[in-house]
Motif scaffolding. Structure first.
Motif, short mmCIF file in Angstrom:
data_model
loop_
_atom_site.label_atom_id
_atom_site.label_comp_id
_atom_site.label_asym_id
_atom_site.label_seq_id
_atom_site.Cartn_x
_atom_site.Cartn_y
_atom_site.Cartn_z
N ASN A 295 -5.20 -11.97 7.72
CA ASN A 295 -5.46 -12.68 6.48
C ASN A 295 -6.38 -12.82 5.52
OD1 ASN A 295 -2.63 -14.12 7.31
ND2 ASN A 295 -3.89 -15.44 8.62
N ARG A 296 -7.29 -12.02 5.58
CA ARG A 296 -8.58 -11.70 4.69
C ARG A 296 -8.11 -10.90 3.59
NH1 ARG A 296 -12.83 -7.13 5.45
NH2 ARG A 296 -12.26 -7.09 3.09
N LEU A 297 -9.11 -10.82 2.73
CA LEU A 297 -8.82 -9.88 1.46
C LEU A 297 -8.77 -8.57 1.76
CD1 LEU A 297 -8.82 -10.84 -1.74
CD2 LEU A 297 -11.38 -9.96 -1.55
N ALA A 298 -7.78 -8.07 1.36
CA ALA A 298 -7.32 -6.57 1.68
C ALA A 298 -7.20 -5.64 0.47
CB ALA A 298 -6.29 -6.40 2.63
N PHE A 299 -7.32 -4.54 0.68
CA PHE A 299 -7.22 -3.55 -0.51
C PHE A 299 -6.49 -2.20 -0.23
CE2 PHE A 299 -11.33 -5.92 -0.93
CZ PHE A 299 -11.11 -6.67 -2.30
N ILE A 300 -5.94 -1.44 -1.25
CA ILE A 300 -5.32 -0.36 -0.83
C ILE A 300 -6.28 0.57 -0.22
CG2 ILE A 300 -5.89 0.89 -3.16
CD1 ILE A 300 -2.91 1.82 -2.93
N TYR A 301 -7.58 0.51 -0.35
CA TYR A 301 -8.30 1.95 0.50
C TYR A 301 -8.16 1.49 1.97
CZ TYR A 301 -12.25 -1.65 0.30
OH TYR A 301 -13.05 -2.73 0.26
N HIS A 302 -7.94 0.20 2.51
CA HIS A 302 -7.68 -0.07 3.87
C HIS A 302 -6.42 0.89 4.59
CE1 HIS A 302 -9.65 -4.10 2.96
NE2 HIS A 302 -10.65 -3.23 3.83
N PHE A 303 -5.65 1.36 3.61
CA PHE A 303 -4.60 2.47 4.19
C PHE A 303 -5.01 3.72 4.17
CE2 PHE A 303 -0.43 4.54 3.12
CZ PHE A 303 0.19 3.92 4.22
N PHE A 304 -6.41 4.06 3.91
CA PHE A 304 -7.02 5.34 4.13
C PHE A 304 -6.69 6.06 5.32
CE2 PHE A 304 -11.12 8.08 3.26
CZ PHE A 304 -10.59 9.09 3.34
N SER A 305 -7.11 5.18 6.57
CA SER A 305 -7.12 5.78 7.85
C SER A 305 -5.46 6.27 8.29
CB SER A 305 -7.68 5.07 8.72
OG SER A 305 -6.93 3.70 8.68
N TRP B 149 0.78 -1.25 0.19
CA TRP B 149 -0.02 -0.14 -0.02
C TRP B 149 0.63 1.22 0.05
CZ3 TRP B 149 -3.50 -2.07 4.36
CH2 TRP B 149 -4.17 -3.34 4.02
N PRO B 150 1.77 1.52 0.84
CA PRO B 150 2.53 2.57 0.92
C PRO B 150 3.28 2.80 -0.54
CG PRO B 150 3.19 1.56 2.95
CD PRO B 150 2.30 0.45 1.90
N LEU B 151 3.65 1.57 -1.35
CA LEU B 151 4.27 1.71 -2.39
C LEU B 151 3.41 2.06 -3.83
CD1 LEU B 151 6.89 -1.47 -2.05
CD2 LEU B 151 7.08 1.08 -1.69
N ASP B 152 2.01 2.15 -3.34
CA ASP B 152 1.00 2.78 -4.31
C ASP B 152 1.13 1.68 -5.41
OD1 ASP B 152 -1.18 4.27 -4.58
OD2 ASP B 152 0.07 5.98 -5.60
N LEU B 153 1.24 0.36 -5.34
CA LEU B 153 1.52 -0.62 -6.26
C LEU B 153 0.16 -0.93 -7.03
CD1 LEU B 153 3.92 -2.89 -4.95
CD2 LEU B 153 4.63 -0.83 -6.50
N PHE C 221 -6.39 5.27 -5.45
CA PHE C 221 -4.87 5.07 -4.98
C PHE C 221 -4.64 6.29 -4.35
CE2 PHE C 221 -5.16 6.45 -9.02
CZ PHE C 221 -4.08 6.79 -9.62
N GLY C 222 -3.10 6.06 -4.28
CA GLY C 222 -2.56 7.36 -3.56
C GLY C 222 -1.93 8.29 -4.47
N ASN C 223 -1.93 9.58 -4.00
CA ASN C 223 -0.93 10.61 -4.86
C ASN C 223 0.36 10.15 -4.78
OD1 ASN C 223 0.61 13.10 -5.60
ND2 ASN C 223 -1.36 14.27 -5.21
N PRO C 224 1.06 10.04 -5.77
CA PRO C 224 2.49 9.52 -5.78
C PRO C 224 3.33 10.28 -5.03
CG PRO C 224 1.58 9.02 -8.09
CD PRO C 224 0.59 9.78 -7.28
N PRO D 122 3.19 -1.14 -14.41
CA PRO D 122 2.47 -2.13 -14.90
C PRO D 122 1.31 -2.77 -14.15
CG PRO D 122 4.44 -2.95 -14.15
CD PRO D 122 4.44 -1.34 -14.29
N THR D 123 1.27 -2.44 -12.88
CA THR D 123 0.10 -2.81 -11.95
C THR D 123 -0.89 -1.61 -11.83
OG1 THR D 123 1.46 -2.05 -10.27
CG2 THR D 123 1.80 -4.48 -10.71
N TRP D 124 -0.76 -0.80 -12.43
CA TRP D 124 -1.88 0.47 -12.47
C TRP D 124 -2.80 0.17 -13.55
CZ3 TRP D 124 0.56 5.79 -11.32
CH2 TRP D 124 0.99 6.03 -10.28
N LEU D 125 -3.60 -0.63 -13.19
CA LEU D 125 -4.85 -1.22 -14.21
C LEU D 125 -6.01 -0.23 -13.92
CD1 LEU D 125 -4.09 -5.00 -14.06
CD2 LEU D 125 -3.05 -3.25 -15.75
#
Length: 836
Positions: free
Chosen positions: A760-770, A688-692, A714-717, A832-835
C-alpha cells in the motif's frame, strides 16, 4: 553531388526498388537491409539543412528570426523586415519593448579556422542600459562592439573568432540585446559578411566560436538523433548479416524447439560474441552521450560559528544581475543553514541583497539581484552549512566575473575548508543549471550518501541497503564528485544488462536470432536507459536478479540433456547473486521467493524421476538438498549482506555495532511499510504495464524561449503495450508444451510484479523495472511460436524490432534531457497522463 539529387535521389531509388520485380523476390532479411541502408541515407535530410559556406554577403531569403518576447509569451514582440534597395539587402528590427531580437543565419565553417564577422549597422533610440545592436554568433558571449542611441551614419561592426576542432557550422546573428540583456529601439543591418582570414590585425582579440560545454550539452536534436538512428540502423544491418546466413547453420533453421526434444546445449560462438559486442558498443555509446559533466565544485567552506563572513572584491564596479551558489555536503546538522549576501554601496556600507537557505546539495542555484557594487560580503547566519562555490554574474553576461579575490574574512580556526575555496572552481559554473552539473531526482539521496560513505561520514540515506551506494561511490572515487562520477557505474551496469540478456535468451531459446531479439528489445527499452543514467540503485538490483534466474535456469535442462553443472554449485551461484542483489535493493527478496519455488518444484521432479531404494534414501536426498539450500540462500546471502555494512560499522565517532545494523533493517521495513506520502507522479501497480503515468524526473530551467529539457522514466510503448498479451500467450504455449524453462521465466515475472499488488505504500512506474526483462522474454517466446507455424512471420519480427528502435529514437530527447523545441515534446504526449 547536386543538392536536388542529394535530397531526392535516395527516395527515388527506394521507390524504384519497391516496384522492381527483382526486389520483390528478395528475402525479407535483404529487404530489411536495403530499407535500413536507405533510411540511413535519407535520415540526415529530415534534420539537417544546407548551411551556406562563408565567403561573401549572406543572402536575404535564408535569414530566420529569433524573438525572446514572442517565444516566452511576453508582450512586445519585435517586427522584422527585409528590404531590398539600390544599396543591397537591408535587415531591420524594430523592438518597441525591451527584447532580445535577432536575425539568424546558419553558416558552414571549417574546424579550427579563423573567421571575420562584419556588418554595417545604424540605430534609432536604442537604449543605453543594455546591449545594443551588433553582430555575434549564437551560443557564445563574445561579439562585435555594439551601437546605442541614434545615428544617421552607417557604422562598421566586426569581430574575429576561431572555430573549435569539431565545429562544422555556426549561426551568425545580428540584432538588438542579448542573453539576459534586453533592449529596445530600431536597428538596421546591411553587408553582413563572414570571411575566412589567415592572420588577424595586430591587437585584435580572438573569440572562441565553440559554444561552452554546458551549452553544447543541450544542443539541438539533429546531430544526436541522426547519431542514434545511424547506430541502431547499423546495428540492425550488422545483425542481419551475422544472423542471416541461416542456410549454413541448420540448427538455426528451426525457430521453435519442443521442450521434449533432445536439443543441443547452447554454445557461445564467434557470431554470438560479435552480436553481443555490437549491441554493447552501441548501447554504451548512446548511454554515455550527455551523461554528465566531469567537473563540479568539490572544495568548499563550512563555518563553525554563526556570523562568520568573507568579503569578495570584484576589482571594479559592476552591475550584478545574479549571485549563484553551489551547496556542498555536510552532516545533517548543517542542512537548513542560512547565508546572506550583502553588497557595498557608494558610501562604503554593506547592504543585504539576498538570503538563502541551504536546502539542496550538489546543485547550482541562484538569486536574482539588481545592485551596482565593487564588493560582495557573504555571511553564515547559522553554523554547519557547507558552500562549495559562488559565482557573480554581471548584467548582460552569462559568464562569472573573473579576477575575484578574498579581501577580508572573519572566520574560525575550527572551520572546515578555507573561504578561498568559494571562488577557486569557477570553470565548473553553468549559467542555466542542469542535470549535467548537479543532482537530479533521487540522486540527492543516493549519490550524496555514496560520497558520505566514501568519506566515512554518517550516511544521509538509510532506507535501502548500502551496496548500491557503495557501487556509486566507486565511480566517485575514480572520477571525482561530479555527475559523470556518480552516474558512470550505474550506466555500465545498465549496459551490461544487454549482453546478459543475450546470454539469457540464448540459454532459453537455443537460437541466436531470438537471443538477439531479446537483447535488442532491452537495448531500446526506455526505462533501462533512463534508470541506468541516474545515480539510483534500481539497476543494480535488476542486474543481479537477472543473473540469479540465468543461473537457476540450469536446474531445468531440456529433455535428454544433462545439467551443465552440479546442482549444488548452481544453487550456490544463485545464492551469491541473491545476496548481492538483496544488499543493493530489497526487490531481490521477491526474486529469492521465486527461486525458492523453482527449487522446490525441481526437487519434487527429481524425487519422481529418481528410483530411491528406500524411504530413507529419499529422506536423505531431501535433507541434503535442504542443507545446501540453507547455505546457498541463507548463510551465503546473509554474509554478503552483512559485509555490505562493514563501511557503516567502521564509521568514526561513536561508531556502530551489529545491533545498529539490525535496527536499520527494522527502520527500513517500517519506512517502506508505512510510507503514505503523496506524489504527483505516483501510480498504482495495475497501471504500469499500460504505461499510463511516466515518472517525470527532471525539467530544465533558464533555457532559451520555446525550448525544454526533460527526463522521464517510462516504458517503450512497442514493448509495454504488447507485453502483457504476450505474457498470456507465452503462458499458454508453456503449459501446452510443458516447457519448464519458460515456466521459470513466468515465475520470475510474477514474483517481481505481483508482490506490489499487496503493498500500500507510495509506488511509481520504475518499480516495474525488474519485471521488464522477463516480459521481453515472453514477447520473444510468442514471436518464436508464431514463426514456428508461419516462417514468413520473420519479416514482421524485423519490422517490430525496427518500430521499437524507431520509438526509442523519437523519444530519445525526453529520456536523455536533450534540449528540444517545446512543440516536439508536446507532440510526444500521446496520452493525457503523459506529463513530461
Amino acid at each position: 553531388m547536386p543538392k536536388y539529387l542529394y535530397r531526392y535521389g535516395p527516395r527515388l531509388f527506394y521507390w524504384a526498388c519497391c516496384y522492381s520485380r527483382r526486389v520483390e523476390k528478395m528475402s525479407g532479411l535483404l529487404r530489411a537491409f536495403l530499407t535500413t541502408l536507405l533510411l540511413l541515407m535519407t535520415s540526415p535530410l529530415l534534420f539537417a539543412g544546407e548551411p551556406q559556406s562563408p565567403g561573401g554577403s549572406l543572402s536575404a531569403h535564408q535569414w530566420t528570426k529569433y524573438d525572446w518576447n514572442a517565444g516566452s509569451g511576453r508582450n512586445g514582440a519585435a517586427r522584422f523586415e527585409i528590404e531590398r534597395g539600390q544599396d543591397g539587402v537591408q535587415l531591420q528590427i524594430v523592438a518597441s519593448a525591451p527584447n532580445d531580437a535577432r536575425f539568424v543565419h546558419e553558416v558552414a565553417v571549417e574546424p579550427q579556422t579563423l573567421y571575420r564577422f562584419a556588418c554595417r549597422a545604424r540605430g534609432e533610440h536604442i537604449g543605453s542600459g543594455a546591449r545594443g545592436a551588433g553582430i555575434s554568433v549564437s551560443g557564445i558571449l563574445e561579439g562585435s562592439p555594439d551601437i546605442k542611441g541614434s545615428s544617421t551614419e552607417w557604422q562598421t561592426l566586426e569581430f574575429y573568432g576561431r572555430t573549435g576542432p569539431d565545429q562544422h557550422k555556426l549561426f551568425v546573428t545580428v540584432g538588438i540585446g542579448g542573453y539576459g540583456s534586453l533592449n529596445s529601439g530600431t536597428a538596421r543591418f546591411r553587408d553582413v559578411t563572414v570571411e575566412k582570414v589567415g592572420n588577424p590585425p595586430a591587437g585584435i582579440t580572438i573569440a572562441s566560436l565553440q559554444p561552452p560545454a554546458s551549452s553544447a550539452s543541450h544542443g539541438g536534436t539533429g546531430g544526436a538523433v541522426i547519431a542514434a538512428l545511424g547506430c541502431f540502423g547499423v546495428l540492425l544491418v550488422a545483425a542481419g548479416v551475422i544472423l542471416g546466413r541461416r542456410s549454413q547453420d541448420a540448427g538455426e533453421r528451426v525457430p521453435d524447439i519442443p521442450a521434449t526434444s533432445a536439443a543441443p546445449r547452447e554454445r557461445l560462438g564467434r557470431r554470438d560474441v560479435a552480436v553481443m559486442a555490437a549491441l554493447t558498443l552501441v548501447c554504451l555509446s548512446v548511454s554515455l552521450i550527455n551523461l554528465g559533466g566531469h567537473v563540479a565544485p568539490e572544495t568548499g567552506w563550512q563555518a563553525a560559528k554563526a556570523g562568520e563572513s568573507a568579503t569578495i572584491e570584484l576589482g571594479r564596479e559592476v552591475e550584478l544581475s545574479r549571485i549563484y551558489y553551489y551547496c556542498g555536503i555536510n552532516d545533517r546538522s548543517g542542512d537548513g543553514s542560512r547565508f546572506t549576501f550583502a553588497v557595498r554601496n557608494p558610501a562604503g556600507v554593506f547592504v543585504d541583497v539576498t538570503t538563502f537557505t541551504k536546502d539542496n546539495s550538489g546543485v547550482w542555484k541562484f538569486s536574482e539581484v539588481a545592485a551596482r557594487t565593487s564588493a560582495v560580503r557573504l555571511t553564515a547566519d547559522t553554523s554547519g552549512g557547507r558552500l562549495n562555490e559562488i559565482a557573480l554574474i554581471e548584467k548582460g553576461s552569462r559568464a562569472p566575473l573573473a579576477g575575484l579575490r578574498i579581501a577580508r574574512k572573519n572566520v574560525s580556526a575550527a572551520d572546515q575548508g578555507k573561504v578561498e575555496n568559494l571562488i577557486d572552481e569557477q570553470s565548473s559554473f553553468e549559467y542555466a543549471p542542469s542535470f549535467t552539473t548537479g543532482f537530479y531526482f533521487d540522486e540527492i539521496y543516493h549519490a550524496r550518501s555514496a560520497w558520505e560513505m566514501l568519506h566515512r561520514i554518517e550516511p544521509y540515506e538509510t532506507t535501502h541497503p548500502p551496496l548500491g551506494k557503495l557501487l556509486i561511490a566507486s565511480g566517485i572515487a575514480l572520477f571525482g564528485m561530479n555527475p559523470f562520477g556518480w552516474r558512470i557505474v550505474g550506466t555500465l551496469f545498465g549496459v551490461a544488462l544487454v549482453p546478459l540478456m543475450y546470454l539469457f535468451g540464448l540459454k532459453l531459446f537455443r537460437n541466436r536470432f531470438y537471443a538477439f531479439s531479446s537483447a535488442f528489445l532491452l537495448t531500446v527499452e526506455f526505462m533501462r536507459f533512463a534508470q541506468s543514467r541516474v545515480a539510483v540503485i534500481d539497476v543494480y538490483g535488476v542486474f543481479f536478479i537477472l543473473v540469479m534466474y540465468y543461473v537457476i535456469l540450469d536446474l531445468f535442462p531440456e529433455g535428454g540433456e544433462r545439467p551443465r553443472r552440479d546442482v549444488n554449485l548452481t544453487l550456490l551461484l544463485a545464492g551469491v547473486a541473491f545476496g548481492i542483489g538483496a544488499a543493493c535493493k530489497w526487490i531481490a527478496l521477491y526474486a529469492g521467493c521465486g527461486v525458492a519455488l523453482l527449487v522446490v518444484l525441481r526437487t519434487a521432479t527429481e524425487l519422481r524421476q529418481r528410483d530411491f531404494p528406500a524411504v530413507w534414501g529419499a529422506t536423505g536426498f531431501l535433507l541434503r538438498r535442504f542443507a545446501v539450500c540453507l547455505v546457498a540462500f541463507g548463510v551465503v546471502p546473509a554474509l554478503i549482506y552483512l559485509l555490505a555494512y562493514v563501511p557503516y560499522l567502521a564509521l568514526p565517532g561513536p561508531g556502530h555495532d551489529l545491533i545498529d545494523v539490525f535496527r536499520l533493517q527494522a527502520h527500513m521495513l517500517n519506512y517502506h511499510r508505512t510510507l503514505q506520502a503523496t506524489h504527483p507522479f505516483s501510480s498504482p501497480w495495475w497501471s504500469w504495464p499500460l504505461d499510463l503515468r511516466p515518472m517525470w524526473m527532471y525539467t530544465g530551467e533558464g533555457l532559451p524561449a520555446g525550448t525544454v529539457s526533460t527526463i522521464a522514466s517510462f516504458g517503450n510503448p512497442a514493448i509495454f503495450w504488447l507485453g502483457m498479451p504476450c505474457v498470456v500467450s507465452a503462458a499458454f504455449f508453456a503449459v501446452k508444451r510443458r516447457d519448464p524453462r519458460m515456466g521459470a521465466v513466468l515465475a520470475a515475472l510474477l514474483f517481481q510484479y505481483l508482490p506490489w499488488v499487496g503493498i500500500n505504500r507510495l509506488a511509481f512506474i520504475y518499480h516495474f523495472f525488474s519485471t521488464i526483462p522477463f516480459m521481453i522474454l515472453c514477447i520473444v517466446a510468442t514471436v518464436r511460436s508464431l514463426e514456428a507455424g508461419h516462417p514468413r512471420f520473420r519479416a514482421a519480427t524485423w519490422g517490430y524490432l525496427g518500430i521499437a528502435a524507431g520509438l526509442f529514437i523519437i523519444f530519445y530527447p525526453v529520456l536523455s534531457g536533450l534540449q528540444v523545441p517545446q512543440a516536439y515534446v508536446a507532440a510526444l504526449r500521446w496520452l493525457p497522463t503523459w506529463l513530461f
